[in-house]
Design an enzyme around this catalytic site. Structure first.
Site, PDB file in Angstrom:
ATOM      1  N   GLY A  74     -12.868  47.275 -11.958  1.00  0.00           N
ATOM      2  CA  GLY A  74     -13.961  47.612 -11.814  1.00  0.00           C
ATOM      3  C   GLY A  74     -15.058  46.367 -11.027  1.00  0.00           C
ATOM      4  O   GLY A  74     -15.947  47.270 -11.326  1.00  0.00           O
ATOM      5  N   GLN A  75     -14.254  46.140 -11.502  1.00  0.00           N
ATOM      6  CA  GLN A  75     -15.399  44.630 -11.143  1.00  0.00           C
ATOM      7  C   GLN A  75     -15.754  44.837  -9.246  1.00  0.00           C
ATOM      8  O   GLN A  75     -15.041  45.371  -8.179  1.00  0.00           O
ATOM      9  CB  GLN A  75     -14.382  43.106 -10.584  1.00  0.00           C
ATOM     10  CG  GLN A  75     -13.712  42.704 -12.248  1.00  0.00           C
ATOM     11  CD  GLN A  75     -14.658  42.501 -12.978  1.00  0.00           C
ATOM     12  OE1 GLN A  75     -15.566  42.290 -13.064  1.00  0.00           O
ATOM     13  NE2 GLN A  75     -14.585  42.305 -14.523  1.00  0.00           N
ATOM     14  N   LYS A  76     -16.932  43.872  -9.347  1.00  0.00           N
ATOM     15  CA  LYS A  76     -17.803  44.547  -8.023  1.00  0.00           C
ATOM     16  C   LYS A  76     -17.171  44.034  -6.872  1.00  0.00           C
ATOM     17  O   LYS A  76     -16.313  44.374  -5.683  1.00  0.00           O
ATOM     18  CB  LYS A  76     -18.586  43.618  -7.921  1.00  0.00           C
ATOM     19  CG  LYS A  76     -20.224  44.110  -6.719  1.00  0.00           C
ATOM     20  CD  LYS A  76     -21.507  43.363  -6.760  1.00  0.00           C
ATOM     21  CE  LYS A  76     -22.510  44.482  -7.844  1.00  0.00           C
ATOM     22  NZ  LYS A  76     -23.593  42.606  -7.945  1.00  0.00           N
TER      23      LYS A  76
END
Lengths: 347, 184
Positions: free
Chosen positions: B69-71
């Site tokens: 889910g990291q940017k």
């Protein structure tokens, strides 16, 4: 005859020589004169050239100043558009387009004497302004774009849009309702929290400047946001720590997971049992956790962190996926520069 | 026999369900997946990429895709949309600062055509930590009530204790089954 001849012969060379010498002198002096003239002409020419380039520079200067004046005027006109009422807006845009056309013409006339670099720069400026005007126009007079859409989808997305309107109201609500266990908006302070307050809780530190924060305990999670020039010390954090938008800080912390985002020029003395990650960071340095306080051992037990497993020197950079070369965004603190004891520095 | 009937029959035979698990980073997606699968959760690192698990549960074959889910990874989410039966959206109930981001990311997912038919389960994770927002508060903050395009449910859970994980998965399977498979 012979004598005469000889005399003639004799005389002839002598007179000839005299004439020759005179002639030669004339030629030489003529040549010298010519050379002198040429030299002078050259000097004159150079002088002219010099003044010409000066004129050129002057006219370039003149062009850029005039051009920039126009540019500033258009930009100012654009920024005012939001305040102009709809009725005058069309006139306003027409005026802006006209100004831009004038700029274009001015540039076209000036290309004769402008250096190519200036021409290119000016052309870029013009096209940039053009898109800015166009964007503003699109923003203020939205054009309906033609597209195929399935009826069902239109209906559903309309519904979604309609219901997401009061977003701004909500945003403020989120901003202020940080967790109850927190330090927020403080400057030049030394802050401490103890286990009865922080154990098994999430702790938030937000918008602190020049602060030293010591958390003696076992928080479940810690969230740090916009810290500037701070020093943060924590006991073992049983799950994750999340750090965003910090700068010039020192963090000394153990945890299970560590995520660092958009942080610059900071040092981390960490104990992480999984792998720490950075994203959009630069100038972040890592060393092993080394803060000590009396009940640390007991706190480690409560947290359940494995003391024997520490990957403080193995960081994943989400902006650097190449495995063969090291990310330029993070490094290890050199052995000699590691702070050995914090007691004197922070007491 | 229409095409839909044929498709339903085919799916029924396999009873295979594809679940896509998304959410902001630090929400606990991988921890939920591993806990559900009975694996060790103490050594989980932030996900650089994705994990897939195929599990048997109640005679269903669940393919669960857990994507980081990291940017910098969110732009890749769409690569996983295809043929998703259920979307599991995981929320970090402690992360008040990014609840707005979380809401927006979910909303843009729900407008995605390839997820149009998917059932939505929202896990309000980290309920074991005191100070966590309740699932009720998150429902309100994320404006879930207004979702009319998808079947949805929000349920508070804890990946660490395992609380409500089974309930959530059971609900999403039931909902998908009632849509896709012909009931016995």
């Amino acid at each position: 005859m012979t004598t005469m001849d000889s005399s003639v012969k004799l005389a002839a060379p002598s007179t000839l020589t005299a004439i020759d010498v005179e002639g030669k002198w004339n030629i030489v002096s003529e040549r010298l004169q010519k050379r002198e003239d040429e030299r002078l002409a050259e000097i004159q020419k150079k002088r002219e050239q010099k003044s010409e380039t000066a004129a050129l520079q002057e006219s370039t200067l003149f062009f850029t100043t005039e051009f920039n004046k126009e540019k500033v005027a258009i930009e100012a006109g654009l920024s005012e558009c939001d305040r102009v009422d709809k009725a005058n807006l069309i006139d306003r845009f027409d005026f802006l387009s006209l100004s831009l056309q004038k700029m274009q013409k001015f540039l076209a006339e000036s290309t004769m004497f402008l250096p190519p670099y200036e021409v290119r720069l000016a052309q870029e400026t013009i096209s940039k302004l053009q898109t800015q005007i166009q964007e503003k126009r699109d923003e203020l007079f939205p054009k309906k774009k033609f597209a195929f859409k399935s009826k069902k989808k239109v209906a559903s997305s309309e519904k979604l849009f309609a219901k997401t309107l009061p977003e701004n109201v909500f945003q403020e609500k989120v901003e202020i309702s940080l967790t109850s266990c927190k330090y927020e908006n403080l400057k030049d302070r030394c802050l401490e929290k103890f286990e009865d307050e922080i154990n098994n809780r999430d702790v938030a530190l937000a918008r602190l400047e020049n602060c030293t924060v010591k958390l003696y305990g076992v928080p479940s999670a810690v969230n740090m946001y916009k810290l500037k020039n701070c020093r943060v010390f924590t006991g073992p954090v049983s799950s994750s720590i999340f750090i965003t938008e910090c700068q010039d800080c020192v963090f000394v912390l153990p945890c299970q997971q560590l995520r660092i985002h958009t942080t610059v020029n900071s040092q981390f003395y960490i104990h992480v049992t999984s792998r720490a990650i950075i994203e959009d960071c630069s100038g972040v340095k890592f060393g092993p956790y080394n803060w000590k306080y009396p009940s640390l051992d007991e706190h480690y037990k409560i947290s359940g962190l494995n003391r024997n497993k520490n990957s403080w020197n193995d960081i994943d950079d989400f902006n650097w996926l190449a495995s063969d070369t090291h990310s330029p965004n993070w490094s290890l603190i050199p052995e000699g520069e590691l702070v050995k004891s914090w007691d004197e520095l922070i007491s | 026999m229409g095409l839909l009937t044929i498709l339903k029959k085919m799916k029924q035979k396999e009873k295979e369900v594809r679940l896509l698990m998304l959410g902001l980073d630090n929400a606990g997606k991988t921890t939920i997946l591993k806990k559900f699968n009975g694996e060790d959760i103490d050594t989980i690192s932030p996900t650089l990429g994705f994990n897939i698990k195929t599990l048997e549960h109640r005679n269903f074959k669940l393919n669960i895709w857990d994507v980081g889910g990291q940017k910098s990874l969110r732009s890749y989410w769409r690569n996983y949309f295809e043929s998703t039966d259920g979307l599991i959206w995981v929320v970090d109930s402690l992360d008040r600062l990014r609840l707005q981001d979380c809401k927006q990311e979910l909303q843009s997912l729900l407008q995605e055509e390839r997820l149009a038919g998917a059932t939505l389960l929202v896990f309000a994770n980290k309920q074991d930590i005191s100070g966590a927002l309740t699932s009720e508060a998150i429902k309100e903050a994320m404006d879930l009530e207004n979702i009319q395009t998808h079947h949805w449910l929000i349920i508070g859970c804890s990946a660490v204790t395992g609380q409500n994980l089974l309930e959530g998965i059971d609900w999403i399977i039931d909902d998908i089954a009632s849509r896709i498979f012909t009931m016995d």
